[in-house]
Design a protein around this motif. Structure first.
Motif, PDB file in Angstrom:
ATOM      1  N   HIS A 152      45.040  33.822  41.968  1.00  0.00           N
ATOM      2  CA  HIS A 152      44.390  34.081  43.263  1.00  0.00           C
ATOM      3  C   HIS A 152      43.578  32.825  43.626  1.00  0.00           C
ATOM      4  O   HIS A 152      42.345  32.825  43.556  1.00  0.00           O
ATOM      5  CB  HIS A 152      43.498  35.321  43.153  1.00  0.00           C
ATOM      6  N   LYS A 168      35.071  40.962  35.766  1.00  0.00           N
ATOM      7  CA  LYS A 168      36.401  41.365  36.250  1.00  0.00           C
ATOM      8  C   LYS A 168      37.119  42.167  35.175  1.00  0.00           C
ATOM      9  O   LYS A 168      37.104  41.798  34.016  1.00  0.00           O
ATOM     10  CB  LYS A 168      37.238  40.116  36.606  1.00  0.00           C
ATOM     11  N   CYS A 225      34.952  39.363  42.410  1.00  0.00           N
ATOM     12  CA  CYS A 225      35.781  39.038  43.572  1.00  0.00           C
ATOM     13  C   CYS A 225      35.806  40.170  44.603  1.00  0.00           C
ATOM     14  O   CYS A 225      36.123  39.941  45.763  1.00  0.00           O
ATOM     15  CB  CYS A 225      37.200  38.707  43.126  1.00  0.00           C
ATOM     16  N   LEU A 226      35.470  41.396  44.166  1.00  0.00           N
ATOM     17  CA  LEU A 226      35.549  42.612  44.997  1.00  0.00           C
ATOM     18  C   LEU A 226      37.015  42.897  45.349  1.00  0.00           C
ATOM     19  O   LEU A 226      37.784  41.955  45.445  1.00  0.00           O
ATOM     20  CB  LEU A 226      34.691  42.496  46.265  1.00  0.00           C
ATOM     21  N   PRO A 227      37.432  44.141  45.506  1.00  0.00           N
ATOM     22  CA  PRO A 227      36.599  45.345  45.482  1.00  0.00           C
ATOM     23  C   PRO A 227      36.162  45.683  44.061  1.00  0.00           C
ATOM     24  O   PRO A 227      36.884  45.432  43.107  1.00  0.00           O
ATOM     25  CB  PRO A 227      37.556  46.428  46.001  1.00  0.00           C
ATOM     26  N   PRO A 264      45.931  43.589  37.549  1.00  0.00           N
ATOM     27  CA  PRO A 264      46.553  42.280  37.291  1.00  0.00           C
ATOM     28  C   PRO A 264      45.643  41.325  36.514  1.00  0.00           C
ATOM     29  O   PRO A 264      44.422  41.496  36.512  1.00  0.00           O
ATOM     30  CB  PRO A 264      46.790  41.727  38.699  1.00  0.00           C
ATOM     31  N   VAL A 310      43.317  37.343  38.931  1.00  0.00           N
ATOM     32  CA  VAL A 310      41.975  36.814  39.216  1.00  0.00           C
ATOM     33  C   VAL A 310      41.383  36.106  37.993  1.00  0.00           C
ATOM     34  O   VAL A 310      40.951  34.948  38.108  1.00  0.00           O
ATOM     35  CB  VAL A 310      41.051  37.915  39.790  1.00  0.00           C
ATOM     36  N   PHE A 336      51.292  41.268  44.679  1.00  0.00           N
ATOM     37  CA  PHE A 336      50.761  41.612  43.358  1.00  0.00           C
ATOM     38  C   PHE A 336      51.890  41.676  42.324  1.00  0.00           C
ATOM     39  O   PHE A 336      53.057  41.846  42.689  1.00  0.00           O
ATOM     40  CB  PHE A 336      50.077  42.989  43.404  1.00  0.00           C
ATOM     41  N   HIS A 378      37.641  49.671  33.392  1.00  0.00           N
ATOM     42  CA  HIS A 378      38.338  50.189  34.580  1.00  0.00           C
ATOM     43  C   HIS A 378      39.188  51.379  34.146  1.00  0.00           C
ATOM     44  O   HIS A 378      39.388  51.579  32.945  1.00  0.00           O
ATOM     45  CB  HIS A 378      39.210  49.086  35.208  1.00  0.00           C
ATOM     46  N   GLU A 425      46.971  35.630  46.885  1.00  0.00           N
ATOM     47  CA  GLU A 425      47.019  36.285  45.573  1.00  0.00           C
ATOM     48  C   GLU A 425      48.466  36.619  45.280  1.00  0.00           C
ATOM     49  O   GLU A 425      49.107  37.418  45.950  1.00  0.00           O
ATOM     50  CB  GLU A 425      46.168  37.554  45.424  1.00  0.00           C
ATOM     51  N   LYS A 445      42.299  51.845  35.688  1.00  0.00           N
ATOM     52  CA  LYS A 445      43.694  51.512  36.008  1.00  0.00           C
ATOM     53  C   LYS A 445      44.097  50.227  35.311  1.00  0.00           C
ATOM     54  O   LYS A 445      43.264  49.467  34.841  1.00  0.00           O
ATOM     55  CB  LYS A 445      43.816  51.295  37.535  1.00  0.00           C
TER      56      LYS A 445
HETATM   57  C1  SN0 Z   1      43.103  43.480  42.713  1.00  0.00           C
HETATM   58  C2  SN0 Z   1      43.170  42.713  41.400  1.00  0.00           C
HETATM   59  O1  SN0 Z   1      43.933  41.720  41.305  1.00  0.00           O
HETATM   60  O2  SN0 Z   1      42.475  43.094  40.440  1.00  0.00           O
HETATM   61  C3  SN0 Z   1      42.630  42.589  43.841  1.00  0.00           C
HETATM   62  C4  SN0 Z   1      41.420  41.767  43.596  1.00  0.00           C
HETATM   63  C5  SN0 Z   1      41.118  40.797  44.699  1.00  0.00           C
HETATM   64  N1  SN0 Z   1      42.198  44.586  42.574  1.00  0.00           N
HETATM   65  C6  SN0 Z   1      42.616  45.851  42.600  1.00  0.00           C
HETATM   66  O3  SN0 Z   1      43.802  46.090  42.710  1.00  0.00           O
HETATM   67  C7  SN0 Z   1      41.587  46.961  42.483  1.00  0.00           C
HETATM   68  C8  SN0 Z   1      42.234  48.302  42.484  1.00  0.00           C
HETATM   69  C9  SN0 Z   1      41.334  49.444  42.077  1.00  0.00           C
HETATM   70  O4  SN0 Z   1      41.862  50.544  42.061  1.00  0.00           O
HETATM   71  O5  SN0 Z   1      40.158  49.282  41.757  1.00  0.00           O
END
Ligand code: SN0
Length: 317
Positions: free
Chosen positions: A147, A236, A272-274, A181, A184, A112, A176, A142, A178
């Motif tokens: 990704h 996203k 893409c989850l989570p 990145p 995605v 990341f 969100h 990723e 937080k």
């Molecule tokens: C990552 C992102 O790149 O957004 C991985 C996605 C596949 N997602 C997160 O780090 C989610 C962290 C959170 O606290 O919700």
């Protein structure tokens, strides 16, 4: 294919999508390709879908698989050159990557962004060092800015479920708590701009993505206007590119609800989850008929398998 880090490593995107859909029909038809070949999956950050789907893809191709959670189980890595390692880092990426290349025929790496120094992240410092020092083909699981296995699976899903020749696909920013990145959304935008879709991005002002990734997309700041007549909505969150990694207060009303789907073409909702329920995406959508998030995650296997198949074919050339 010796490197899979972005859409630019794929000579024919449509052919790769078709290959993934064929593999979905016949998962075990290329088991001979991976015999006595080893895949190493190296994680510097957490993973569920990428780890399990890529592992399954490699197993379907007859490969052996090793997984290393480097962030938790490996030695603390030094990434910088010309430093005296008298601090907390124990092993330099130069040796670590070179050694892994001795054990594996293909390496997958997840790293990341730090979201602090934009130049380091956008130069893909960590990912590129793995590529440079491991000496074997590398797949991005990723990286700081992209990704691609996710984006390929997303395109496979759109191709599979579209109800008109050139669907309208909308990438929408979501709330969100937080700083996340841009990997995605950057990657999704890059792949959609190469696909036969009508592609729109919508986000609050301030969340503009780097234009290197969005060239060819239509950008509309009004979410309702952007969603009109959409066939697919890709949800996203991401943090700002400028000022880098920042998040701005407010915009909670950007969360997608059933009400917002009313003006769409019976849109299917992707993520893409989570995903954080009722913050990024409403439960009513996730639990309802329009959500295809699990189907999308299932397609991760076929996307990864298509990429690994291409790499294995290259190895046996
Ligand atoms: C990552 C992102 O790149 O957004 C991985 C996605 C596949 N997602 C997160 O780090 C989610 C962290 C959170 O606290 O919700």
């Amino acid at each position: 294919m010796k490197l899979f880090s972005s859409v630019y490593d794929v000579p024919n995107v449509k052919a790769l999508v078709d290959e993934a859909l064929q593999l979905k029909q016949n998962p075990y038809s290329y088991q001979h390709l991976g015999k006595n070949k080893t895949m190493a999956l190296v994680f510097l950050n957490p993973s569920l879908r990428t780890r399990m789907s890529t592992q399954k893809a490699a197993l379907n191709l007859g490969m052996n698989v090793m997984v290393l959670n480097m962030d938790k189980e490996g030695w603390a890595l030094e990434l910088r050159d010309n430093v005296i390692m008298n601090g907390n880092s124990v092993e330099h990426i130069r040796e670590a990557a070179a050694v892994m290349g001795q054990y594996a025929d293909i390496i997958g790496v997840r790293s990341f962004p730090g979201l602090k120094i934009r130049e380091e992240d956008y130069n893909e410092m960590i990912f590129n060092k793995f590529v440079q020092f491991c000496g074997v083909p590398v797949v991005s699981l990723e990286s700081a800015t992209r990704h691609p296995l996710q984006s390929l699976a997303d395109l496979v899903t759109i191709e599979e479920l579209k109800t008109r020749e050139r669907p309208k696909v909308v990438l929408t920013w979501a709330p969100h708590v937080k700083s996340l990145p841009q990997a995605v959304p950057n990657s999704f935008a890059e792949w959609m701009c190469k696909a036969d879709v009508d592609f729109v991005i919508t986000h609050p002002k301030g969340y503009e993505l780097c234009t290197d990734f969005t060239n060819g997309a239509t950008i509309i700041n009004n979410q309702d206007e952007a969603l009109a007549d959409a066939d697919f909505i890709y949800v996203k969150n991401w943090s700002a590119y400028e000022p880098y990694g920042k998040i701005f207060p407010g915009n909670g009303d950007w969360m997608l609800t059933n009400e917002k789907l009313k003006g769409t073409n019976n849109a299917k909702v992707m993520h893409c989850l989570p995903v954080r329920r009722d913050l990024e995406l409403s439960s009513e959508i996730l639990d309802g008929a329009s959500s295809i998030v699990v189907h999308e995650a299932a397609n991760r296997v076929w996307a990864a398998q298509a990429v690994l198949k291409r790499m294995l074919e290259k190895l046996s050339d």
